[in-house]
Design an enzyme around this catalytic site. Sequence first.
Site, PDB file in Angstrom:
ATOM      1  N   LYS A  83      -7.286   8.429  -0.429  1.00  0.00           N
ATOM      2  CA  LYS A  83      -8.038   8.048   0.769  1.00  0.00           C
ATOM      3  C   LYS A  83      -8.399   9.305   1.560  1.00  0.00           C
ATOM      4  O   LYS A  83      -7.522  10.117   1.872  1.00  0.00           O
ATOM      5  CB  LYS A  83      -7.126   7.153   1.623  1.00  0.00           C
ATOM      6  CG  LYS A  83      -7.781   5.949   2.232  1.00  0.00           C
ATOM      7  CD  LYS A  83      -6.691   5.072   2.820  1.00  0.00           C
ATOM      8  CE  LYS A  83      -7.259   4.091   3.786  1.00  0.00           C
ATOM      9  NZ  LYS A  83      -6.197   3.389   4.509  1.00  0.00           N
TER      10      LYS A  83
HETATM   11  C1  E4P Z   1      -6.793   0.315   5.888  1.00  0.00           C
HETATM   12  O1  E4P Z   1      -7.167   0.961   4.951  1.00  0.00           O
HETATM   13  C2  E4P Z   1      -6.910   0.766   7.282  1.00  0.00           C
HETATM   14  O2  E4P Z   1      -6.277   1.989   7.466  1.00  0.00           O
HETATM   15  C3  E4P Z   1      -6.369  -0.290   8.212  1.00  0.00           C
HETATM   16  O3  E4P Z   1      -6.928  -1.538   7.823  1.00  0.00           O
HETATM   17  C4  E4P Z   1      -6.596  -0.003   9.665  1.00  0.00           C
HETATM   18  O4  E4P Z   1      -6.213  -1.133  10.417  1.00  0.00           O
HETATM   19  P1  E4P Z   1      -5.988  -1.080  12.005  1.00  0.00           P
HETATM   20  O5  E4P Z   1      -7.293  -0.829  12.663  1.00  0.00           O
HETATM   21  O6  E4P Z   1      -5.446  -2.439  12.343  1.00  0.00           O
HETATM   22  O7  E4P Z   1      -5.000   0.031  12.254  1.00  0.00           O
END
Ligand code: E4P
Length: 217
Positions: A83
């Site tokens: 990522k």
């Molecule tokens: C997933 O890949 C993201 O990092 C995550 O869904 C972020 O979610 P949040 O906005 O609730 O922290």
Amino acid sequence: MKFFVDTAEVDAIRELNDLGMVDGVTTNPSLIMKSGRDIKEVTKEICEMVDGPVSAETVALDADGMIAEGRELAKIADNIAIKVPLTWDGLKACKVLSSEGRMVNVTLCFSANQALLAAKAGATFISPFIGRIDDLSLDGMDLIGDIRTIYDNYGFETQILAASIRSLNHMKDAALIGADVATAPPAVIKSMANHVLTDKGLDAFMSDWAKTGQKIL
Ligand code: E4P
């Protein structure tokens, strides 16, 4: 629509995985912090449990650093998706890592133009953050729809991974609008089973059944 679980809590992933509900997992530095675990150790455990892609996030801010960290994270298991953030350096890292045949999830996407760039850089997944857009009193689902249209217009194979999901409506709307994947906290996925009329109906059936005095076993 594929379901990814948005957590680094191994027990919660296992419960859903045993039910066949898990097509992959996403983590981020905040979720690793919440788990209290070492990133490599917990990510390895998750990768061994789950068949699908497990996203592990780089933390360098420059492309060379992201590439080096991405290669290191990819050593954990074959099902790692690296990522990287949607910055110019993140796009450079995406291009290099995806050219090496690695899965890349480009995260922190908040516009259709960003998503277009990620697809051109070879991203396997683009992660638009629905909930954080809704937090600004905008509609995060509009962004998913725009990206769907753009990717379909040009045949991009980058998968739209609806992220920052907070509610049941997010899950339903992401499926309706054609997101390839939704990543959600375990509690949101489990709550998809709930309906007030199911509870009400079950109460009535149980009450009537008690009146029959019968047993099945
Ligand atoms: C997933 O890949 C993201 O990092 C995550 O869904 C972020 O979610 P949040 O906005 O609730 O922290």
